[in-house]
Design a protein around this motif. Structure first.
Motif, PDB file in Angstrom:
ATOM      1  N   LYS A  20      -8.823  -6.547   9.197  1.00 42.79           N
ATOM      2  CA  LYS A  20      -9.722  -5.444   8.868  1.00 42.79           C
ATOM      3  C   LYS A  20      -9.079  -4.105   9.216  1.00 42.79           C
ATOM      4  O   LYS A  20      -8.625  -3.898  10.330  1.00 42.79           O
ATOM      5  N   ARG A  21      -9.036  -3.200   8.241  1.00 43.56           N
ATOM      6  CA  ARG A  21      -8.469  -1.854   8.396  1.00 43.56           C
ATOM      7  C   ARG A  21      -7.067  -1.916   8.999  1.00 43.56           C
ATOM      8  O   ARG A  21      -6.653  -1.046   9.780  1.00 43.56           O
ATOM      9  N   GLU A  22      -6.303  -2.910   8.620  1.00 40.19           N
ATOM     10  CA  GLU A  22      -5.012  -3.189   9.243  1.00 40.19           C
ATOM     11  C   GLU A  22      -4.045  -2.012   9.175  1.00 40.19           C
ATOM     12  O   GLU A  22      -3.482  -1.584  10.197  1.00 40.19           O
ATOM     13  N   VAL A  23      -3.826  -1.476   7.978  1.00 39.32           N
ATOM     14  CA  VAL A  23      -2.848  -0.403   7.816  1.00 39.32           C
ATOM     15  C   VAL A  23      -3.308   0.856   8.539  1.00 39.32           C
ATOM     16  O   VAL A  23      -2.518   1.530   9.219  1.00 39.32           O
ATOM     17  N   ARG A  24      -4.578   1.184   8.417  1.00 39.66           N
ATOM     18  CA  ARG A  24      -5.107   2.374   9.098  1.00 39.66           C
ATOM     19  C   ARG A  24      -4.960   2.249  10.615  1.00 39.66           C
ATOM     20  O   ARG A  24      -4.588   3.208  11.304  1.00 39.66           O
ATOM     21  N   ARG A  25      -5.252   1.088  11.151  1.00 41.86           N
ATOM     22  CA  ARG A  25      -5.184   0.890  12.603  1.00 41.86           C
ATOM     23  C   ARG A  25      -3.746   0.922  13.110  1.00 41.86           C
ATOM     24  O   ARG A  25      -3.476   1.418  14.215  1.00 41.86           O
ATOM     25  N   MET A  26      -2.813   0.410  12.323  1.00 41.92           N
ATOM     26  CA  MET A  26      -1.412   0.481  12.733  1.00 41.92           C
ATOM     27  C   MET A  26      -0.945   1.930  12.782  1.00 41.92           C
ATOM     28  O   MET A  26      -0.235   2.336  13.711  1.00 41.92           O
ATOM     29  N   ALA A  27      -1.349   2.716  11.778  1.00 43.52           N
ATOM     30  CA  ALA A  27      -0.977   4.133  11.772  1.00 43.52           C
ATOM     31  C   ALA A  27      -1.589   4.859  12.969  1.00 43.52           C
ATOM     32  O   ALA A  27      -0.925   5.673  13.632  1.00 43.52           O
ATOM     33  N   GLU A  28      -2.850   4.555  13.261  1.00 38.37           N
ATOM     34  CA  GLU A  28      -3.524   5.191  14.400  1.00 38.37           C
ATOM     35  C   GLU A  28      -2.851   4.838  15.717  1.00 38.37           C
ATOM     36  O   GLU A  28      -2.773   5.669  16.634  1.00 38.37           O
ATOM     37  N   ASP A  49       8.373  10.049   1.366  1.00 36.91           N
ATOM     38  CA  ASP A  49       8.671  11.450   1.646  1.00 36.91           C
ATOM     39  C   ASP A  49       8.126  11.752   3.039  1.00 36.91           C
ATOM     40  O   ASP A  49       7.840  10.829   3.810  1.00 36.91           O
ATOM     41  N   GLU A  50       7.959  13.015   3.387  1.00 35.31           N
ATOM     42  CA  GLU A  50       7.593  13.374   4.761  1.00 35.31           C
ATOM     43  C   GLU A  50       6.305  12.714   5.238  1.00 35.31           C
ATOM     44  O   GLU A  50       6.219  12.239   6.368  1.00 35.31           O
ATOM     45  N   ARG A  51       5.283  12.702   4.380  1.00 34.11           N
ATOM     46  CA  ARG A  51       3.973  12.199   4.800  1.00 34.11           C
ATOM     47  C   ARG A  51       3.551  10.923   4.085  1.00 34.11           C
ATOM     48  O   ARG A  51       2.496  10.376   4.377  1.00 34.11           O
ATOM     49  N   ARG A  52       4.363  10.465   3.173  1.00 31.65           N
ATOM     50  CA  ARG A  52       3.990   9.309   2.366  1.00 31.65           C
ATOM     51  C   ARG A  52       4.925   8.137   2.657  1.00 31.65           C
ATOM     52  O   ARG A  52       6.141   8.304   2.731  1.00 31.65           O
ATOM     53  N   CYS A  53       4.332   6.949   2.803  1.00 34.84           N
ATOM     54  CA  CYS A  53       5.161   5.772   3.022  1.00 34.84           C
ATOM     55  C   CYS A  53       4.559   4.567   2.306  1.00 34.84           C
ATOM     56  O   CYS A  53       3.403   4.588   1.872  1.00 34.84           O
ATOM     57  N   GLU A  54       5.376   3.544   2.169  1.00 36.78           N
ATOM     58  CA  GLU A  54       4.950   2.289   1.548  1.00 36.78           C
ATOM     59  C   GLU A  54       4.944   1.212   2.618  1.00 36.78           C
ATOM     60  O   GLU A  54       5.909   1.066   3.369  1.00 36.78           O
ATOM     61  N   VAL A  55       3.838   0.469   2.686  1.00 37.66           N
ATOM     62  CA  VAL A  55       3.686  -0.569   3.700  1.00 37.66           C
ATOM     63  C   VAL A  55       3.292  -1.869   3.009  1.00 37.66           C
ATOM     64  O   VAL A  55       2.329  -1.906   2.242  1.00 37.66           O
ATOM     65  N   GLU A  56       4.040  -2.932   3.293  1.00 37.51           N
ATOM     66  CA  GLU A  56       3.747  -4.248   2.731  1.00 37.51           C
ATOM     67  C   GLU A  56       3.393  -5.192   3.876  1.00 37.51           C
ATOM     68  O   GLU A  56       4.153  -5.319   4.840  1.00 37.51           O
ATOM     69  N   VAL A  57       2.225  -5.831   3.779  1.00 37.15           N
ATOM     70  CA  VAL A  57       1.727  -6.669   4.874  1.00 37.15           C
ATOM     71  C   VAL A  57       1.264  -8.022   4.343  1.00 37.15           C
ATOM     72  O   VAL A  57       0.988  -8.192   3.156  1.00 37.15           O
ATOM     73  N   TYR A  58       1.148  -8.970   5.266  1.00 38.00           N
ATOM     74  CA  TYR A  58       0.670 -10.308   4.930  1.00 38.00           C
ATOM     75  C   TYR A  58      -0.722 -10.606   5.482  1.00 38.00           C
ATOM     76  O   TYR A  58      -1.526 -11.266   4.839  1.00 38.00           O
ATOM     77  N   GLU A  59      -1.023 -10.127   6.704  1.00 42.49           N
ATOM     78  CA  GLU A  59      -2.178 -10.631   7.441  1.00 42.49           C
ATOM     79  C   GLU A  59      -3.533 -10.356   6.797  1.00 42.49           C
ATOM     80  O   GLU A  59      -4.389 -11.219   6.749  1.00 42.49           O
ATOM     81  N   GLY A  60      -3.766  -9.127   6.338  1.00 46.37           N
ATOM     82  CA  GLY A  60      -5.063  -8.798   5.763  1.00 46.37           C
ATOM     83  C   GLY A  60      -6.159  -8.614   6.793  1.00 46.37           C
ATOM     84  O   GLY A  60      -7.328  -8.894   6.528  1.00 46.37           O
ATOM     85  N   VAL A  92      -4.557   8.147   8.582  1.00 47.48           N
ATOM     86  CA  VAL A  92      -4.366   7.901   7.149  1.00 47.48           C
ATOM     87  C   VAL A  92      -5.375   8.742   6.375  1.00 47.48           C
ATOM     88  O   VAL A  92      -6.584   8.622   6.580  1.00 47.48           O
ATOM     89  N   VAL A  93      -4.887   9.585   5.480  1.00 50.41           N
ATOM     90  CA  VAL A  93      -5.787  10.413   4.680  1.00 50.41           C
ATOM     91  C   VAL A  93      -5.967   9.847   3.268  1.00 50.41           C
ATOM     92  O   VAL A  93      -6.955  10.147   2.599  1.00 50.41           O
ATOM     93  N   TYR A 137       0.832  -1.203   0.000  1.00 46.50           N
ATOM     94  CA  TYR A 137       0.000   0.000   0.000  1.00 46.50           C
ATOM     95  C   TYR A 137       0.867   1.254   0.000  1.00 46.50           C
ATOM     96  O   TYR A 137       1.925   1.284   0.642  1.00 46.50           O
ATOM     97  N   GLN A 138       0.404   2.266  -0.719  1.00 44.30           N
ATOM     98  CA  GLN A 138       0.954   3.602  -0.558  1.00 44.30           C
ATOM     99  C   GLN A 138       0.041   4.351   0.401  1.00 44.30           C
ATOM    100  O   GLN A 138      -1.173   4.409   0.194  1.00 44.30           O
ATOM    101  N   VAL A 139       0.646   4.909   1.439  1.00 46.04           N
ATOM    102  CA  VAL A 139      -0.107   5.516   2.528  1.00 46.04           C
ATOM    103  C   VAL A 139       0.276   6.987   2.654  1.00 46.04           C
ATOM    104  O   VAL A 139       1.461   7.319   2.710  1.00 46.04           O
ATOM    105  N   VAL A 140      -0.730   7.853   2.681  1.00 44.48           N
ATOM    106  CA  VAL A 140      -0.501   9.274   2.930  1.00 44.48           C
ATOM    107  C   VAL A 140      -1.052   9.592   4.316  1.00 44.48           C
ATOM    108  O   VAL A 140      -2.226   9.324   4.607  1.00 44.48           O
ATOM    109  N   LEU A 141      -0.194  10.158   5.173  1.00 45.37           N
ATOM    110  CA  LEU A 141      -0.564  10.451   6.553  1.00 45.37           C
ATOM    111  C   LEU A 141      -0.934  11.921   6.725  1.00 45.37           C
ATOM    112  O   LEU A 141      -0.642  12.754   5.867  1.00 45.37           O
ATOM    113  N   ASN A 142      -1.547  12.227   7.853  1.00 45.01           N
ATOM    114  CA  ASN A 142      -2.009  13.596   8.105  1.00 45.01           C
ATOM    115  C   ASN A 142      -0.887  14.537   8.529  1.00 45.01           C
ATOM    116  O   ASN A 142      -1.069  15.752   8.563  1.00 45.01           O
ATOM    117  N   ARG A 143       0.282  13.985   8.838  1.00 44.39           N
ATOM    118  CA  ARG A 143       1.421  14.818   9.233  1.00 44.39           C
ATOM    119  C   ARG A 143       2.709  14.051   8.957  1.00 44.39           C
ATOM    120  O   ARG A 143       2.673  12.831   8.733  1.00 44.39           O
TER     121      ARG A 143
END
Length: 255
Positions: A202-210, A189-200, A216-217, A153-159
């Motif tokens: 529910k809302r895994e990437v968003r919850r990890m960021a939180e 870059d400052e607010r953007r990152c790449e995350v690669e996961v296996y588990e799948g 996650v925006v 996933y490409q993830v854009v964060l709020n800060r």
């Protein structure tokens, strides 16, 4: 919407050969009658006949010469289809939904009769690669952790994300009493990152960021295994054979 020539050649049904003897419950599921549990209930209710006799159980086997009926009507398996879509934001990964547009609404109605369903989760506010199929075994193989097929996933964060939080994320985040450790977390870059996961989960990437204090925006799935999203437009899709799609997921492909 883009389609391959394979889609234009789709036939409604396919057969089970004499050499491919299968259990009745799998055969019924291949006919689009629902999950294994649901079709086993059809058998238990005495609604399924094989060669004119009420099926004694879901464990019996059938082949291409078998005549299978449900509620006195003969049935044959649906042809398997494999669709790769660039899901846009705003639609849900569901077959039907009373409130929102679904990913099936993005497909032409001629594909609906094959009863495809989305493989895995991609929430309403996320976009990117999504596979739809009516092949339950294929779907299970794609999402089961034992097969180690990752999602990127490409993830854009709020800060801006701090370097120490990238390290924490990489080491793992506790979700649902389980330590979830991504394969890769990489700042782009400052607010953007790449995350690669296996588990799948529910809302895994968003919850990890939180859990790290971020929101996650934007969230876009860019890879399933080694299949990479590059140029397929949002809302567009392509169809493939099972072998073609497996080859791209395992060995690499670009759409």
């Amino acid at each position: 919407m883009k389609e391959t020539s394979l889609d234009r050649d789709l036939q409604n049904r396919h057969t089970v050969s004499d050499n491919n003897i299968i259990r009745l419950n799998k055969y019924l599921a291949m006919c689009g009658l629902g999950s294994r549990r649901r079709v086993e209930q059809l058998v238990a209710d005495g609604r399924v006949k094989v060669d004119g006799k009420i099926a004694p159980g879901p464990w019996i086997t059938v082949n291409d010469r078998s005549v299978v009926e449900v509620d006195e009507r003969p049935i044959v398996p649906l042809k398997r289809i494999y669709v790769v879509m660039n899901k846009p934001r705003g639609c849900v990964c569901a077959v039907t939904d009373a409130r929102y547009r679904t990913v099936l609404d993005l497909l032409p109605k001629k594909l609906w009769e094959y009863r495809p369903f989305p493989v895995g989760r991609l929430d309403k506010d996320s976009s990117g690669l999504l596979i739809l199929t009516n092949d339950g075994d294929f779907a299970n193989d794609l999402i089961h952790p034992r097969n180690n097929i990752s999602k990127t996933y490409q993830v854009v964060l709020n800060r801006p994300i701090a370097a120490k939080d990238v390290v924490k994320w990489q080491k793992g985040i506790w979700l649902d009493d389980k330590l979830v450790r991504p394969k890769i977390v990489k700042a782009i870059d400052e607010r953007r990152c790449e995350v690669e996961v296996y588990e799948g989960l529910k809302r895994e990437v968003r919850r990890m960021a939180e859990a790290l204090g971020y929101k996650v925006v934007e969230l876009k799935r860019t890879k399933i295994g080694n299949l990479k999203l590059v140029s397929l437009k949002e809302g567009a899709f392509l169809t493939f054979s099972r072998e073609e799609l497996l080859q791209m997921v395992h060995s690499g492909g670009v759409i």
